[in-house]
Structures are given as C-alpha cells and as structure tokens.
Design a protein around this motif. Structure first.
Motif, PDB file in Angstrom:
ATOM      1  N   UNK A  20       0.929  -1.200   0.080  1.00  0.00           N
ATOM      2  CA  UNK A  20      -0.069   0.081  -0.184  1.00  0.00           C
ATOM      3  C   UNK A  20       0.884   1.077  -0.128  1.00  0.00           C
ATOM      4  N   UNK A  21       2.030   1.106   0.752  1.00  0.00           N
ATOM      5  CA  UNK A  21       2.822   2.289   0.727  1.00  0.00           C
ATOM      6  C   UNK A  21       3.670   2.505  -0.364  1.00  0.00           C
ATOM      7  N   UNK A  22       3.841   1.646  -1.107  1.00  0.00           N
ATOM      8  CA  UNK A  22       4.701   1.685  -2.150  1.00  0.00           C
ATOM      9  C   UNK A  22       3.992   1.741  -3.510  1.00  0.00           C
ATOM     10  N   UNK A  23       3.112   0.825  -3.903  1.00  0.00           N
ATOM     11  CA  UNK A  23       2.404   0.887  -5.174  1.00  0.00           C
ATOM     12  C   UNK A  23       1.137   1.561  -5.211  1.00  0.00           C
ATOM     13  N   UNK A  24       0.268   1.487  -4.029  1.00  0.00           N
ATOM     14  CA  UNK A  24      -0.989   2.299  -4.086  1.00  0.00           C
ATOM     15  C   UNK A  24      -0.489   3.727  -4.158  1.00  0.00           C
ATOM     16  N   UNK A  25       0.277   4.088  -3.355  1.00  0.00           N
ATOM     17  CA  UNK A  25       0.606   5.544  -3.287  1.00  0.00           C
ATOM     18  C   UNK A  25       0.997   5.950  -4.681  1.00  0.00           C
ATOM     19  N   UNK A  26       1.688   5.222  -5.279  1.00  0.00           N
ATOM     20  CA  UNK A  26       2.214   5.637  -6.959  1.00  0.00           C
ATOM     21  C   UNK A  26       0.892   5.765  -7.571  1.00  0.00           C
ATOM     22  N   UNK A  27      -0.242   4.860  -7.441  1.00  0.00           N
ATOM     23  CA  UNK A  27      -1.363   5.039  -8.216  1.00  0.00           C
ATOM     24  C   UNK A  27      -2.426   6.159  -7.573  1.00  0.00           C
ATOM     25  N   UNK A  28      -2.293   6.425  -6.130  1.00  0.00           N
ATOM     26  CA  UNK A  28      -3.135   7.421  -5.801  1.00  0.00           C
ATOM     27  C   UNK A  28      -2.515   8.834  -5.421  1.00  0.00           C
ATOM     28  N   UNK A  29      -1.064   8.952  -6.047  1.00  0.00           N
ATOM     29  CA  UNK A  29      -0.196   9.944  -5.786  1.00  0.00           C
ATOM     30  C   UNK A  29      -0.982  11.241  -6.227  1.00  0.00           C
ATOM     31  N   UNK A  30      -1.200  11.305  -7.390  1.00  0.00           N
ATOM     32  CA  UNK A  30      -1.674  12.467  -8.084  1.00  0.00           C
ATOM     33  C   UNK A  30      -2.924  12.952  -7.520  1.00  0.00           C
ATOM     34  N   UNK A  31      -3.674  11.976  -7.059  1.00  0.00           N
ATOM     35  CA  UNK A  31      -5.115  12.284  -6.437  1.00  0.00           C
ATOM     36  C   UNK A  31      -4.968  12.903  -5.013  1.00  0.00           C
ATOM     37  N   UNK A  32      -3.768  12.449  -4.358  1.00  0.00           N
ATOM     38  CA  UNK A  32      -3.446  12.985  -3.058  1.00  0.00           C
ATOM     39  C   UNK A  32      -2.835  14.531  -3.128  1.00  0.00           C
ATOM     40  N   UNK A  33      -1.631  14.637  -4.133  1.00  0.00           N
ATOM     41  CA  UNK A  33      -1.263  15.910  -4.215  1.00  0.00           C
ATOM     42  C   UNK A  33      -2.329  16.933  -4.687  1.00  0.00           C
ATOM     43  N   UNK A  34      -2.988  16.855  -5.566  1.00  0.00           N
ATOM     44  CA  UNK A  34      -3.963  17.697  -6.081  1.00  0.00           C
ATOM     45  C   UNK A  34      -5.191  17.895  -5.190  1.00  0.00           C
ATOM     46  N   UNK A  35      -5.314  16.952  -4.105  1.00  0.00           N
ATOM     47  CA  UNK A  35      -6.517  17.283  -3.150  1.00  0.00           C
ATOM     48  C   UNK A  35      -5.743  17.620  -1.841  1.00  0.00           C
ATOM     49  N   UNK A  36      -4.699  17.994  -1.671  1.00  0.00           N
ATOM     50  CA  UNK A  36      -3.999  17.968  -0.394  1.00  0.00           C
ATOM     51  C   UNK A  36      -4.879  18.920   0.331  1.00  0.00           C
ATOM     52  N   UNK A  37      -5.672  19.930  -0.005  1.00  0.00           N
ATOM     53  CA  UNK A  37      -6.127  20.862   0.963  1.00  0.00           C
ATOM     54  C   UNK A  37      -7.299  20.305   1.745  1.00  0.00           C
TER      55      UNK A  37
END
Length: 320
Positions: A20-37
């Motif tokens: 989850x910490x490695x692959x899943x965050x790569x998949x959800x990374x753009x979602x997290x970064x663009x919704x950081x607020x």
C-alpha cells in the motif's frame, strides 16, 4: 496455531502495509497531491469505498478469489517458512527510503521463480508502451491543455474537473487493485472464506488510513517531483491514461506485471513531452529524473532476483 500459519499472517500484514505504501500511493499519488487541501479522511473514505467494491465483487464472482485469478501460477507453498516473510520486510525498508521498487517482482518471484521471465517481459512491454503513450498524448493531444494548466496554476478548477478527477481516480484505483491485489493475497489461501475476507478488509482499511494520514509517505515525492502533478486537471489526465493502460494489460493476460514500471514509464514520457513543448528546461534535466526513477526500479529488480533465488539456498544451508 502452527508456525506456518504465523508466517502467513506476518507475511500478509507486512505485504499489506508495504505494498500500500509503495504501489498504491504511486497510483493515488496524483489524487493526493491535487487534493492536499481536503481532509485526509475524506480521501480515505473515497478510496476505501472503491477498495471494498473491488474486494466484494472479486470475492463473489471468482469463488472467493480476490486476486482475480492472477495467482493461478503462484500456488500457496506447502512449507510456508520464514523466507516468504523476508520480501515484504525488505520492501518496507525500501519504501521508507522512497525507492519505487516493483512489488510484483519482489513479492511474487519468491513464490514461483520460474515465472520471473514472463513477469519481466510483460513489465518491460508495459514500461515502453506507457513511455511512448505519454510522449504521444502530451506532445500532440493535450499540449494546449497542459500549457493552459501551467499558465493558470492558482485558478480554481471548475467543478466538472473535480468530478472528472474523482471518476478517473476511481477507475484507475480499481484497475490497479485488480492487478496488484495478487501481491498481497499471495500470503493467504487462494479462496477466502467470509471470516478471512472480513479480516483482510479490516487490515487493508486500517493501513490505508495510516498512509492517507501521512499524506502518502516517502514515495509521494516520486509524483510531486514531476511537472504540475499537483494541478487537479493535469492529475485527471494522468490517472485516466494510466488506468486505460492497466485495463489493456488486465485484459491481455492474468500474468502479474509491475504496475510501478508502467507508472514510471508514463510519467517519464509525459515529462519528456512537456519539456520539449515548453522548452523552458534542458531536456537533459528531464533525462536525469527519468534515469533516476528507472535506476531505482532496476535496483529493486536486482534485489528481487537476489532474494528470490538466494533465500531458498540460504534456507537449505541453515537446515543442514
């Protein structure tokens, strides 16, 4: 409780968190970064609703197999020893160092070393296809859009872009889960009963909460280091393309592949196209980033091979 069952549970718990910490965050990374607020728990609830849907659907239509048939050539070992716990433990350390290794190679190769060639071939093809796709789309299809996004970074995106991003993220997340759940559930029986299903779901939900609370952890830097990935509009396009590529490979064969390599390839092609379009940076600067990501991926492959073929030998030496 015998030692084999204990090793299975430990392996599952370690694999769940590290993957989850490695692959899943790569998949959800753009979602997290663009919704950081947004509050982390809102993003967590959204991602976990998709996770539960994929879990229940796979379990119900595949006779208890939540890995969607991707473990057919990776049988559960008759002697489940400590050597199967080492790969997710190594992955945990590499993830904390921010190295985007392929969990498919690192985890599954030790279960069936003979499948390494097939997994590697499919993954290399995935990298090349994603790299070329990234260049073509960002060079010729979305060039004008990306220029507009870069020139209006602080403009509040229209509500339709927010809706599109959440839809594209749900699509991508579901495709990734179908591909990579095999890496986690290699440690459990291939057909889960209801009690084991609910236990594994609880573990996954809890671990996702930890990762989302940490805003992605060290691997998130792989995403945020790329051009304009914090923009919700750019993130939507990245997620949709990535999801389509994973859908293609999902339909192609059930042999597991490295989604990490696909992800790195897509971002690499995108970076090359954007730099070439804008001409505001030297192409060699983009090349350094691409080389660095690729080098980390190959380091992970090397570690995977050493572990997969070295651990059984080490176990034999210890047992003599």
């Amino acid at each position: 409780m015998n030692s084999q069952y204990i090793f299975m549970l430990i392996g599952f718990l370690l694999a769940s968190y590290s993957i989850v910490a490695n692959d899943a965050i790569q998949t959800l990374g753009t979602f997290l970064s663009s919704n950081s607020k947004r509050p982390w728990w809102v993003l967590w609830l959204f991602a976990c609703s998709v996770l539960l849907a994929v879990f229940f659907y796979g379990w119900s239509v595949n006779g208890g197999d939540v890995a969607y048939g991707r473990l057919e050539k990776f049988p559960l070992p008759e002697n489940f020893s400590w050597i199967y716990v080492v790969p997710p433990l190594v992955l945990l350390f590499l993830t904390n160092w921010g190295i985007p290794v392929s969990t498919t190679f690192l985890i599954l190769t030790v279960f069936a070393p003979g499948n390494l060639t097939s997994m590697l071939t499919k993954s290399l093809f995935g990298y090349v296809l994603a790299f070329i796709t990234g260049i073509l789309i960002y060079k010729f299809v979305t060039k004008g859009l990306e220029n507009k996004f870069l020139n209006t970074p602080y403009k509040e995106p229209p509500i339709q872009w927010v809706a599109l991003q959440w839809v594209s993220t749900a699509f991508l997340w579901s495709q990734w889960l179908i591909q990579d759940l095999a890496n986690i559930f290699a440690y459990l029986p291939r057909n889960l009963d209801a009690s084991m299903l609910f236990f594994s779901m609880f573990v996954m939900l809890l671990l996702h909460a930890v990762i989302f609370y940490r805003n992605g952890g060290a691997i998130q830097h792989l995403v945020t280091s790329k051009t304009n990935t914090q923009d919700i509009r750019s993130a939507t396009i990245v997620d949709f393309i990535y999801g389509l590529i994973l859908l293609f490979f999902k339909e192609w064969s059930k042999m597991p592949m490295s989604t990490t390599w696909v992800f790195i390839g897509l971002l690499a092609g995108r970076e090359v196209a954007i730099v070439h379009n804008l001409q505001n940076r030297e192409i060699k600067d983009a090349g350094k980033i691409i080389f660095s990501d690729a080098l980390k991926a190959f380091v992970g492959l090397g570690v995977s091979i050493i572990i997969a073929f070295g651990l059984p030998v080490l176990e034999q030496m210890i047992n003599k």
